[in-house]
Design an enzyme around this catalytic site. Structure first.
Site, short mmCIF file in Angstrom:
data_model
loop_
_atom_site.label_atom_id
_atom_site.label_comp_id
_atom_site.label_asym_id
_atom_site.label_seq_id
_atom_site.Cartn_x
_atom_site.Cartn_y
_atom_site.Cartn_z
N ASN A 128 2.35 -1.68 -5.63
CA ASN A 128 2.55 -2.86 -4.79
C ASN A 128 4.03 -3.11 -4.61
O ASN A 128 4.79 -3.09 -5.57
CB ASN A 128 1.89 -4.07 -5.43
CG ASN A 128 0.41 -3.85 -5.63
OD1 ASN A 128 -0.34 -3.82 -4.66
ND2 ASN A 128 -0.01 -3.65 -6.86
N ASP A 179 -12.53 -3.47 -13.40
CA ASP A 179 -12.62 -3.35 -11.96
C ASP A 179 -13.66 -2.28 -11.65
O ASP A 179 -13.47 -1.11 -11.97
CB ASP A 179 -11.25 -2.95 -11.38
CG ASP A 179 -11.21 -3.12 -9.86
OD1 ASP A 179 -12.19 -3.67 -9.30
OD2 ASP A 179 -10.23 -2.71 -9.25
N TYR A 199 -8.46 -6.03 -17.02
CA TYR A 199 -9.80 -6.49 -16.65
C TYR A 199 -10.68 -5.32 -16.26
O TYR A 199 -10.25 -4.17 -16.28
CB TYR A 199 -9.70 -7.50 -15.52
CG TYR A 199 -9.30 -6.95 -14.16
CD1 TYR A 199 -8.05 -6.37 -13.96
CD2 TYR A 199 -10.17 -7.01 -13.08
CE1 TYR A 199 -7.69 -5.86 -12.72
CE2 TYR A 199 -9.81 -6.51 -11.83
CZ TYR A 199 -8.57 -5.94 -11.66
OH TYR A 199 -8.21 -5.45 -10.43
#
Lengths: 513, 68
Positions: free
Chosen positions: A165, A104, A102
């Protein structure tokens, strides 16, 4: 257990183009990034990517919630922190490998699917390079020229992130986790840096440093990711059952092209996190007197002799700090603790970590096939010897940028890979498979398979939900709050039974949207 | 592209080590320096064809918006 845990890597790509609009103005990076995302979805086809007109399900996004227990007032937030507001002009796609691709801010971003091992993190990170490359090839066929760079700085003050993450138990006190992690994160570029030409945020001083990000870190702990960037980011947006899990959002790392560097980056950090979780008293106490200053001291010295001061007055090199952590991890493995049964992933990471640290102590140049900053420095040093170029020479800055070019015809790291000078951990076919196939052992499998099997009816998705149309045209949200639920093993039978979305939804627990 | 064709043909001529095989972990350090330089030299010769010809303009033009 061990170094295995739910993890993933997100990368914002640098982007340039010579395309101009009707008035002769260069297209904005936002528009270019939109082209890239749309081109991937168009070129890959409906089974490989959700059409970019479909959305991201923002129901669960809380970018202003702080792990320290409070939420930032929206009015106080910089507009770039507001990532949960859908902008219709911004392209977004979910891929059949479970990734999100996407726009960002002003960069295309590839967020890898959730995986459970450092090696898989490497594979899906590499797959992101192929996603970008596929988009560029589709654009080239349309006569649109765009270049993508897997780096983190432009040398003129802008930095864009590669975020890691890691799922950690909510029960670990965040303050302790941050305190025990900071010295490790300060020193990690010694084994995980991608290297950078230029010192200072605008490359105001000539030279070479280990890390792309070091000069852009300005605080120890904080919520921001776009300004006053902290060593430990406190964004508390678990994308998972919130009272059970925390998602540690690590924003200090570099985008890396060298397989072993990526493996060491996530593998060593996952091992240290396990230590924090299972051996709180076994984590080395190397609290640094000035961590933000220390980040620069470590990064700015490719000889690895610079020392940083601990609170208790010791002076340690970056290698010393990492070795202290590695020894503690090795002790934990030797302890026979249940959480430390050494599986293959753990053995691989710890063996590599030990080999690289020992080699860095002897002569950093020995790690030119494994540690990216060493590989880049070796190439640039040889170029300097041949050409007489000083560190301020624009040819070196150009090579630094070109190192990260995703096009294999131009990218220097890719040239080294192809020549066998950057060790590869897996065959290219395994990486190519990860472009379209989701990891089998996380909920990314469900997300990716929904795109592949029911793509026409998928209207939105997020890390923990998929929104689909039922037979009456109603939107239904299927929630998957547990990252290791909805794996292939658990639900492949279910998906096999339902070739139609409508019947799948009747069997799955789902809520109205 | 010319650069890549040149690259491939030179690879065959030199019969260089197979690119698919993983590089072995670091071996004994002695006598590696000269070999390293030689290998980097041939790589730099290959890269020469694809390096940005106007480095100053290229670096100047590489301007990004800040991100996360």
């Amino acid at each position: 257990m061990s170094v295995r845990r739910v993890m993933g890597i997100e990368t914002e790509l640098g982007i340039t183009s010579t395309q101009v609009d009707a008035r002769g103005e260069l297209l904005t990076p936002m528009l270019l990034s939109g082209q890239v995302v749309r081109a991937y979805a168009a070129g890959a086809g409906p089974r490989a990517a959700m059409p970019t007109g479909s959305g991201w399900d923002y129901a669960d996004e809380t970018p202003l919630r702080d792990a320290r227990g409070y939420e930032m007032a929206r009015a106080l937030a910089d507009v770039s922190q507001l990532t949960d507001v859908e902008d219709p002009t911004v392209a977004n796609s979910v891929l059949s490998n479970g990734a999100r691709f996407y726009v960002d801010h002003a960069h295309p971003e590839y967020s890898s699917p959730e995986v459970t091992s450092p090696r898989e993190a490497v594979r899906y990170d590499r797959a992101g390079e192929l996603v970008g490359l596929a988009a560029l090839r589709t654009l080239a066929q349309e006569g649109r020229e765009v270049r993508l760079y897997k780096n983190n700085v432009d040398g003129k003050g802008a930095s864009y992130g590669t975020h890691e993450n890691y799922l950690v138990p909510r029960s670990i006190p965040f303050e302790r986790l941050a305190r025990q992690l900071i010295p490790f994160l300060v020193a990690r570029p010694v084994i995980a840096g991608a290297g950078r030409v230029g010192l200072g945020q605008v490359s105001e001083r000539p030279g070479f440093q280990l890390s792309q990000r070091a000069d852009y870190l300005e605080a120890e702990v904080g919520l921001e990711t776009t300004l006053r960037r902290p060593i430990v980011n406190t964004r508390d947006e678990p994308h998972a059952t919130p009272h059970v899990h925390r998602r540690l959002h690590v924003i200090v790392g570099d985008a890396t092209m060298a397989d072993v560097t990526t493996l060491l980056a996530v593998g060593s950090l996952s091992a240290v996190l396990r230590l924090v979780e299972t051996h709180p008293d076994g984590v080395p106490d190397v609290a640094l007197a000035d961590p933000v200053q220390a980040v620069r001291q470590v990064s700015h010295d490719p000889t690895l002799r610079a020392t940083v001061e601990t609170v208790d007055g010791r002076r340690l090199t970056g290698v010393d700090v990492l070795e202290t952590y590695l020894e503690a991890v090795e002790r934990a493995v030797a302890s026979g603790h249940d959480a430390w049964r050494p599986d293959d992933d753990t053995t691989e990471v710890l063996t590599r970590w030990r080999q690289v640290l020992d080699a860095l102590r002897r002569d950093p140049a020995e790690c030119a096939g494994q540690v990216e900053w060493v590989a880049k420095l070796s190439l640039l040093e040889r170029y300097r010897e041949r050409s007489g170029a000083g560190w301020g020479d624009p040819r070196l800055a150009a090579m630094d940028i070109q190192w990260h070019d995703l096009d294999p015809q131009r990218g220097l790291a890719q040239k080294l890979r192809a020549a066998g000078r950057l060790e590869r951990l897996m065959p290219e076919g395994a990486v190519a498979a990860a472009v379209t196939e989701p990891p089998e052992d996380t909920r990314a499998w469900f997300r990716g398979e929904c795109v592949r099997r029911y793509g026409d009816d998928v209207r939105a998705a997020s890390w923990d939900s998929v929104v689909m149309l039922d037979e009456r045209g109603r939107l239904r949200r299927v929630q998957v709050p547990e990252p290791t639920a909805a794996t292939r093993e658990r639900i492949s039978g279910l998906l096999e039974r339902h070739t139609r979305t409508a019947t799948l939804l009747t069997e799955l627990a789902s809520e109205d949207v | 592209m010319a650069g890549s064709q040149q690259y491939r043909s030179r690879r065959r001529d030199d019969d260089a080590p197979e690119p698919e095989a993983p590089t072995p972990p670091p071996a004994a350090p002695q006598a590696q320096g000269a070999e390293r330089d030689e290998a980097l030299d041939s790589l730099l010769d290959e890269i020469d064809g694809v390096l940005e010809t106007n480095a100053t303009d290229f670096v100047h033009g590489f301007v990004q918006k800040g991100g996360q």
